[in-house]
Motif scaffolding. Structure first.
Motif, PDB file in Angstrom:
ATOM      1  N   GLY A  62       0.794  -1.226   0.000  1.00 20.98           N
ATOM      2  CA  GLY A  62       0.000   0.000   0.000  1.00 20.98           C
ATOM      3  C   GLY A  62       0.824   1.272   0.000  1.00 20.98           C
ATOM      4  N   LEU A  63       2.157   1.184   0.049  1.00 22.90           N
ATOM      5  CA  LEU A  63       2.991   2.389   0.013  1.00 22.90           C
ATOM      6  C   LEU A  63       2.788   3.123  -1.303  1.00 22.90           C
ATOM      7  N   THR A  64       2.700   4.435  -1.214  1.00 27.71           N
ATOM      8  CA  THR A  64       2.562   5.241  -2.426  1.00 27.71           C
ATOM      9  C   THR A  64       3.887   5.275  -3.175  1.00 27.71           C
ATOM     10  N   ALA A  65       3.836   5.761  -4.405  1.00 29.27           N
ATOM     11  CA  ALA A  65       5.062   5.864  -5.201  1.00 29.27           C
ATOM     12  C   ALA A  65       6.066   6.775  -4.515  1.00 29.27           C
TER      13      ALA A  65
ATOM     14  N   ARG B 158      11.136   7.476  -1.343  1.00 26.54           N
ATOM     15  CA  ARG B 158      11.837   7.931  -0.138  1.00 26.54           C
ATOM     16  C   ARG B 158      12.439   6.757   0.619  1.00 26.54           C
ATOM     17  N   LEU B 159      11.710   5.649   0.664  1.00 27.90           N
ATOM     18  CA  LEU B 159      12.230   4.464   1.334  1.00 27.90           C
ATOM     19  C   LEU B 159      13.489   3.960   0.628  1.00 27.90           C
TER      20      LEU B 159
ATOM     21  N   ALA C  13      16.513  -1.146  -5.890  1.00 30.00           N
ATOM     22  CA  ALA C  13      16.198  -1.045  -7.322  1.00 30.00           C
ATOM     23  C   ALA C  13      14.734  -1.352  -7.585  1.00 30.00           C
ATOM     24  N   ALA C  14      14.182  -2.342  -6.869  1.00 30.75           N
ATOM     25  CA  ALA C  14      12.773  -2.704  -7.065  1.00 30.75           C
ATOM     26  C   ALA C  14      11.859  -1.577  -6.575  1.00 30.75           C
TER      27      ALA C  14
ATOM     28  N   ALA D 103       8.286   2.853  -8.143  1.00 33.48           N
ATOM     29  CA  ALA D 103       7.894   4.249  -7.899  1.00 33.48           C
ATOM     30  C   ALA D 103       7.873   5.066  -9.171  1.00 33.48           C
ATOM     31  N   THR D 104       8.360   4.479 -10.267  1.00 28.18           N
ATOM     32  CA  THR D 104       8.397   5.184 -11.555  1.00 28.18           C
ATOM     33  C   THR D 104       7.099   4.914 -12.310  1.00 28.18           C
TER      34      THR D 104
END
Length: 319
Positions: A262-265, A270-271, A311-312, A317-318
């Motif tokens: 559920g993390l946003t892009a 940031r992570l 990298a993942a 996030a892209t």
């Protein structure tokens, strides 16, 4: 059986012992094995006991003892045991020196380098225990200078100082190699800067879960604490092993097993940045080298798995 009263010429003694006439004459002139008497013509004559004495002299000389020490043994001023024990200590010191030289030359052979770099590595490798500890202390001090000693991440500084007081007497070639590499590593300015950046960032973001952050702290830093290293080891390491592309559909499925889907892009980006701050192959190498020097059990490398995770995260996030 030889007649104990028999007298031997230097040539006969040479044939009995297998030594050259020149060597026997030199040892005789040095007072190590003196002739028993001389013939009417002035030639040296030796008794049968000279054969045993010459055998002992040859053995002691082959062990590296100087003629003065050999003379003292034959005169019973010191025992063979005393000499042997002293010689063992000398050989141990020589072996340690040769191990250091081998480690330096082998590292230069593997990685290249200038004559000056080789000289520096040799000096680093020959340091005393106190000098080695000072090198590590200086590195750790520069890395954590100004970092709050009560910060949760500051305990790492103490762990980074766990250099053994002395390498064991029966040190392995791997331990000698490890010190040469470690000494070179902590004197590298780029590595010191990287370790410093990690220490400063660690003092800022390494908090107990739920503790409020500092103003301006990246939001991803708190999310990084939620990343389970065991999940990374289980899933990301497998992805590295299997050659899974971090940006592929399979890579996304693996990622979902490691972090909250559920993390946003923006949160993923940031992570990824936060994890990248604390992921460095050379810093991990520092710990591996300490492990070799301290005799700790080897631990599998974690960095490749975290590099895959970073990298993942960035790929997901892209848009």
């Amino acid at each position: 059986m030889s007649d104990p009263t028999e007298l031997l010429t230097i040539g006969q003694l040479a044939r009995r012992t297998g030594l050259s006439v020149r060597t026997i004459r030199f040892w005789s002139d040095s007072g190590v094995v003196a002739p028993t008497s001389r013939s009417a013509g002035g030639y040296r004559l030796y008794d049968a006991g000279a054969v045993a004495r010459l055998d002992l002299v040859r053995t002691l000389r082959e062990l590296g003892l100087d003629l003065d020490t050999v003379r003292r043994v034959l005169a019973r001023q010191v025992t063979v045991r005393d000499v042997a024990e002293a010689h063992v200590r000398a050989l141990d010191a020589e072996i340690r020196t040769l191990q250091v030289r081998r480690a330096v030359v082998r590292r230069v052979a593997r990685h290249g380098g200038t004559t000056e770099e080789m000289r520096l590595m040799h000096e680093l490798a020959r340091m005393s225990a106190r000098e080695r500890r000072r090198v590590i202390e200086d590195f750790v001090h520069a890395t954590f200078d100004g970092v709050d000693p009560d910060a949760p991440g500051a305990h790492i500084a103490q762990a980074m100082r766990t250099l053994p007081a002395e390498l064991p007497a029966d040190r392995t070639p791997e331990q000698v190699d490890a010190w040469v590499e470690l000494a070179e590593l902590v004197n590298d300015e780029a590595f010191r800067a990287r370790a410093r950046a990690m220490a400063v960032a660690g003092a800022r973001v390494d908090r107990e879960p739920g503790e409020p952050g500092e103003p301006g702290e990246p939001e991803g830093s708190r999310a990084a604490a939620a990343v389970d290293p065991e999940r990374v080891a289980e899933h990301a390491r497998g992805a590295v092993r299997d050659g899974v592309d971090p940006g592929s559909p399979e890579g996304r499925r693996v990622l979902a097993r490691i972090v909250d889907p559920g993390l946003t892009a923006a949160e993923r980006a940031r992570l990824a940045d936060t994890l990248a701050t604390f992921t460095d192959r050379r810093v991990e190498r520092y710990w591996q080298l300490l492990g070799v020097l301290n005799g700790w059990p080897p631990v599998p490398s974690q960095v490749p798995a975290f590099e895959w995770l970073i990298a993942a995260l960035r790929a997901s996030a892209t848009p």
